[in-house]
Design a protein around this motif. Structure first.
Motif, PDB file in Angstrom:
ATOM      1  N   MET A  67       0.914  -0.976  -0.170  1.00 32.22           N
ATOM      2  CA  MET A  67      -0.147   0.121  -0.010  1.00 32.22           C
ATOM      3  C   MET A  67       0.853   1.297   0.031  1.00 32.22           C
ATOM      4  O   MET A  67       1.851   1.224   0.767  1.00 32.22           O
ATOM      5  N   VAL A  68       0.677   1.978  -0.870  1.00 27.39           N
ATOM      6  CA  VAL A  68       1.356   3.510  -0.944  1.00 27.39           C
ATOM      7  C   VAL A  68       0.249   4.638  -0.387  1.00 27.39           C
ATOM      8  O   VAL A  68      -0.783   4.743  -0.987  1.00 27.39           O
ATOM      9  N   HIS A  69       0.861   5.189   0.685  1.00 26.39           N
ATOM     10  CA  HIS A  69      -0.142   6.447   1.053  1.00 26.39           C
ATOM     11  C   HIS A  69       0.412   7.596   0.594  1.00 26.39           C
ATOM     12  O   HIS A  69       1.573   7.828   0.745  1.00 26.39           O
ATOM     13  N   LYS A  70      -0.709   8.389   0.267  1.00 24.46           N
ATOM     14  CA  LYS A  70      -0.335   9.837  -0.477  1.00 24.46           C
ATOM     15  C   LYS A  70      -1.304  10.448   0.109  1.00 24.46           C
ATOM     16  O   LYS A  70      -2.406  10.290   0.584  1.00 24.46           O
ATOM     17  N   ALA A  71      -1.262  12.157  -0.110  1.00 19.38           N
ATOM     18  CA  ALA A  71      -2.063  12.960   0.369  1.00 19.38           C
ATOM     19  C   ALA A  71      -2.180  13.993  -0.893  1.00 19.38           C
ATOM     20  O   ALA A  71      -1.358  14.125  -1.743  1.00 19.38           O
ATOM     21  N   GLY A  72      -3.481  14.177  -1.179  1.00 23.56           N
ATOM     22  CA  GLY A  72      -3.919  15.119  -2.152  1.00 23.56           C
ATOM     23  C   GLY A  72      -4.497  16.511  -1.939  1.00 23.56           C
ATOM     24  O   GLY A  72      -5.377  16.259  -0.917  1.00 23.56           O
ATOM     25  N   ALA A  73      -4.060  17.476  -2.422  1.00 25.13           N
ATOM     26  CA  ALA A  73      -4.705  18.955  -2.229  1.00 25.13           C
ATOM     27  C   ALA A  73      -5.608  19.382  -3.093  1.00 25.13           C
ATOM     28  O   ALA A  73      -5.061  19.732  -4.121  1.00 25.13           O
ATOM     29  N   PHE A  74      -6.951  19.521  -3.045  1.00 29.74           N
ATOM     30  CA  PHE A  74      -7.735  20.314  -4.089  1.00 29.74           C
ATOM     31  C   PHE A  74      -8.006  21.716  -3.388  1.00 29.74           C
ATOM     32  O   PHE A  74      -8.495  21.917  -2.295  1.00 29.74           O
ATOM     33  N   VAL A  75      -7.367  22.540  -4.091  1.00 29.60           N
ATOM     34  CA  VAL A  75      -7.482  23.997  -3.605  1.00 29.60           C
ATOM     35  C   VAL A  75      -8.476  24.687  -4.752  1.00 29.60           C
ATOM     36  O   VAL A  75      -8.193  24.671  -5.819  1.00 29.60           O
ATOM     37  N   ILE A  76      -9.305  25.316  -4.138  1.00 32.00           N
ATOM     38  CA  ILE A  76     -10.408  26.180  -4.853  1.00 32.00           C
ATOM     39  C   ILE A  76     -10.339  27.459  -4.374  1.00 32.00           C
ATOM     40  O   ILE A  76      -9.978  28.027  -3.386  1.00 32.00           O
TER      41      ILE A  76
END
Length: 148
Positions: free
Chosen positions: A1-10
């Motif tokens: 399992m690869v753990h990532k974070a994603g940022a949706f900036v609006i």
């Protein structure tokens, strides 16, 4: 399992009734690479929301932004590693006050260090495609602010 974070900036548009815009980047030196959201690997012991803020700083040069909410967690097959699953923790941030566009050279110790990312705002439509599975949450149920 690869753990990532994603940022949706609006950022919300000035005209009422119009959907918000989404901050995306293109590789300034590799225009063939699809658009992406800021994000990356979660370090051991790091909280996913802290990783998203760190990645915003490293990949976009952005100081901490106000968190609107956690969007959710997706689990999709990795396009880079056979038999690996990417577990991406995604968050929605308020990017009001950021410039219309800029280029940033990535900092930090990751593989993308020194790459130049060109940021600009996008209205989300059916033709918008993001790299890999980053578009998993691009739907009115997950981020209604982006849809009319």
């Amino acid at each position: 399992m690869v753990h990532k974070a994603g940022a949706f900036v609006i950022r919300r548009t000035a005209a009422s009734g119009r959907p918000a815009e989404l901050l995306l980047f293109a590789h300034a030196d590799f225009p063939q690479v699809p658009l992406q959201i800021p994000g990356g690997s979660i370090e051991p012991g790091e909280a996913p929301d802290a990783a998203a803020l760190r990645e915003l700083h490293e990949e976009a040069g952005i100081v901490p932004l106000p968190l609107i909410r956690e969007i959710g967690v997706s689990e999709t097959p990795s396009h880079l590693e056979a038999d690996a699953i990417v577990k991406r923790h995604c968050f929605l941030f308020d990017g009001g006050g950021l410039p219309d566009r800029w280029i940033h050279s990535v900092t930090g110790a990751g593989d993308d260090k020194g790459l130049r990312f060109e940021y600009r705002w996008h209205t989300v439509g059916s033709e918008l495609r993001l790299a890999g599975s980053q578009g998993y949450f691009l739907n009115p149920g997950a981020i209604p602010e982006l849809y009319a």
